[in-house]
Design a protein around this motif. Structure first.
Motif, short mmCIF file in Angstrom:
data_model
loop_
_atom_site.label_atom_id
_atom_site.label_comp_id
_atom_site.label_asym_id
_atom_site.label_seq_id
_atom_site.Cartn_x
_atom_site.Cartn_y
_atom_site.Cartn_z
N LYS A 149 13.21 -46.18 -13.66
CA LYS A 149 13.82 -44.85 -13.62
C LYS A 149 12.80 -43.71 -13.57
CE LYS A 149 17.89 -46.57 -16.02
NZ LYS A 149 17.50 -47.96 -15.97
N GLU A 150 11.77 -43.78 -14.40
CA GLU A 150 10.82 -42.67 -14.46
C GLU A 150 9.39 -43.18 -14.38
OE1 GLU A 150 12.63 -39.06 -16.87
OE2 GLU A 150 12.31 -40.79 -18.17
N ILE A 151 8.54 -42.33 -13.84
CA ILE A 151 7.11 -42.61 -13.83
C ILE A 151 6.42 -41.51 -14.62
CG2 ILE A 151 6.70 -41.44 -11.62
CD1 ILE A 151 4.57 -43.81 -11.20
N ILE A 152 5.46 -41.92 -15.38
CA ILE A 152 4.67 -40.96 -16.16
C ILE A 152 3.29 -40.90 -15.52
CG2 ILE A 152 3.74 -40.41 -18.43
CD1 ILE A 152 5.99 -42.40 -19.51
N LEU A 153 3.02 -39.81 -14.84
CA LEU A 153 1.69 -39.59 -14.27
C LEU A 153 0.81 -39.05 -15.39
CD1 LEU A 153 2.65 -37.90 -10.88
CD2 LEU A 153 2.18 -40.31 -11.32
N ALA A 154 -0.34 -39.67 -15.60
CA ALA A 154 -1.20 -39.27 -16.70
C ALA A 154 -2.66 -39.43 -16.32
CB ALA A 154 -0.89 -40.11 -17.95
N ASP A 155 -3.51 -38.70 -17.02
CA ASP A 155 -4.95 -38.87 -16.83
C ASP A 155 -5.53 -39.51 -18.10
OD1 ASP A 155 -5.24 -36.82 -18.74
OD2 ASP A 155 -5.67 -35.31 -17.21
N MET A 156 -6.81 -39.76 -18.09
CA MET A 156 -7.47 -40.45 -19.21
C MET A 156 -7.43 -39.64 -20.51
SD MET A 156 -8.41 -43.47 -18.28
CE MET A 156 -9.68 -43.94 -19.44
N GLN A 157 -7.19 -38.34 -20.41
CA GLN A 157 -7.12 -37.50 -21.61
C GLN A 157 -5.71 -37.45 -22.18
OE1 GLN A 157 -8.88 -36.38 -18.69
NE2 GLN A 157 -10.59 -37.35 -19.74
N GLY A 158 -4.76 -38.09 -21.52
CA GLY A 158 -3.39 -38.12 -22.02
C GLY A 158 -2.51 -36.99 -21.53
N ASN A 159 -3.00 -36.18 -20.59
CA ASN A 159 -2.16 -35.14 -19.99
C ASN A 159 -1.12 -35.84 -19.12
OD1 ASN A 159 -3.72 -32.89 -21.01
ND2 ASN A 159 -5.28 -33.55 -19.56
N THR A 160 0.14 -35.43 -19.25
CA THR A 160 1.21 -36.17 -18.60
C THR A 160 2.17 -35.28 -17.81
OG1 THR A 160 2.64 -36.00 -20.53
CG2 THR A 160 1.21 -37.93 -20.41
N LYS A 161 2.83 -35.94 -16.87
CA LYS A 161 3.96 -35.36 -16.15
C LYS A 161 4.95 -36.48 -15.97
CE LYS A 161 5.55 -33.01 -12.10
NZ LYS A 161 5.25 -31.97 -11.15
N VAL A 162 6.18 -36.29 -16.46
CA VAL A 162 7.23 -37.30 -16.35
C VAL A 162 8.18 -36.88 -15.23
CG1 VAL A 162 9.11 -38.47 -17.55
CG2 VAL A 162 7.08 -37.75 -18.82
N SER A 189 4.00 -46.07 -16.87
CA SER A 189 2.84 -45.20 -16.73
C SER A 189 1.69 -46.04 -16.20
CB SER A 189 2.44 -44.58 -18.06
OG SER A 189 1.34 -43.71 -17.88
N VAL A 190 0.99 -45.49 -15.23
CA VAL A 190 -0.20 -46.14 -14.70
C VAL A 190 -1.33 -45.13 -14.79
CG1 VAL A 190 -1.22 -47.36 -12.76
CG2 VAL A 190 1.25 -47.40 -13.06
N VAL A 191 -2.42 -45.53 -15.42
CA VAL A 191 -3.56 -44.65 -15.63
C VAL A 191 -4.79 -45.34 -15.06
CG1 VAL A 191 -4.92 -43.43 -17.37
CG2 VAL A 191 -2.48 -43.79 -17.74
N ALA A 192 -5.68 -44.54 -14.47
CA ALA A 192 -6.90 -45.08 -13.90
C ALA A 192 -8.12 -44.40 -14.51
CB ALA A 192 -6.91 -44.89 -12.39
N ASP A 193 -9.21 -45.13 -14.49
CA ASP A 193 -10.48 -44.60 -14.99
C ASP A 193 -11.11 -43.75 -13.89
OD1 ASP A 193 -12.64 -44.05 -16.53
OD2 ASP A 193 -13.48 -46.07 -16.48
N ILE A 194 -10.45 -42.62 -13.60
CA ILE A 194 -10.89 -41.67 -12.56
C ILE A 194 -10.64 -40.26 -13.09
CG2 ILE A 194 -10.41 -43.22 -10.60
CD1 ILE A 194 -7.76 -41.66 -10.20
N ASP A 195 -11.17 -39.28 -12.40
CA ASP A 195 -10.83 -37.90 -12.72
C ASP A 195 -9.45 -37.62 -12.15
OD1 ASP A 195 -13.25 -37.34 -13.97
OD2 ASP A 195 -14.22 -36.73 -12.10
N GLY A 196 -8.57 -37.06 -12.94
CA GLY A 196 -7.23 -36.73 -12.47
C GLY A 196 -6.25 -37.88 -12.67
N THR A 197 -5.06 -37.68 -12.12
CA THR A 197 -4.01 -38.70 -12.27
C THR A 197 -4.06 -39.70 -11.14
OG1 THR A 197 -2.41 -37.31 -11.13
CG2 THR A 197 -2.45 -37.17 -13.53
N TYR A 198 -3.56 -40.87 -11.42
CA TYR A 198 -3.47 -41.97 -10.46
C TYR A 198 -2.01 -42.16 -10.09
CZ TYR A 198 -3.36 -46.80 -8.82
OH TYR A 198 -3.16 -47.93 -8.08
N THR A 199 -1.74 -42.41 -8.83
CA THR A 199 -0.39 -42.74 -8.40
C THR A 199 -0.40 -44.07 -7.68
OG1 THR A 199 -0.72 -41.42 -6.40
CG2 THR A 199 0.42 -40.35 -8.21
N PRO A 200 0.63 -44.88 -7.88
CA PRO A 200 0.69 -46.17 -7.22
C PRO A 200 0.70 -46.04 -5.70
CG PRO A 200 2.30 -46.05 -8.98
CD PRO A 200 1.75 -44.66 -8.80
#
Length: 129
Positions: A102-115, A77-88
């Protein structure tokens, strides 16, 4: 992937942001990598006045794990101090693919996720450092 594991990985990535060194304009990012043996590695972005030495969190955390002999990884999982999710970015994405994360966890600073499988990341808009 188990919700508790995802939550732990995301929270660890968010916690790693506080150590980010971004004095030269990079985005503060944190990452957490889950090795196949269950070991968690965390890391943050390391900025530099030298553009070639700007290290995104996902590369830092991979380097930590690889330098300790790990070669098999279940998720990152990679998270950035931005609005919304960060992708590499594209180079980081290729590096993660090289080591078959195998998997990436897209997440925002509030912990909302998509695996999702890392291979499916390509259609998502990339946020550059």
């Amino acid at each position: 992937m188990n919700y508790d594991i995802v939550d732990t990985i995301v929270r660890t990535a968010i916690d790693a942001i506080r150590n980010a060194y971004v004095e030269h304009g990079s985005i503060a990012t944190g990452a957490c990598l889950l090795a196949s043996d269950g070991t968690l590695y965390s890391g943050c972005a390391i900025d530099s006045v030298i553009p070639e030495f700007k290290l995104p969190a996902e590369v830092v955390v991979m380097a930590k794990a690889i330098s300790e002999g790990k070669r098999d990884f279940d998720a990152i999982s990679v998270v950035a101090d931005i609005d919304g999710t960060y992708t590499p970015d594209e180079l980081s994405h290729k590096f993660l693919l090289e080591f078959n994360v195998k998997e990436i966890i897209l997440a925002d600073m509030q912990g909302n996720t998509k695996v999702m499988p890392l291979e499916e990341l390509v259609p998502y808009k990339v946020r550059r450092h």
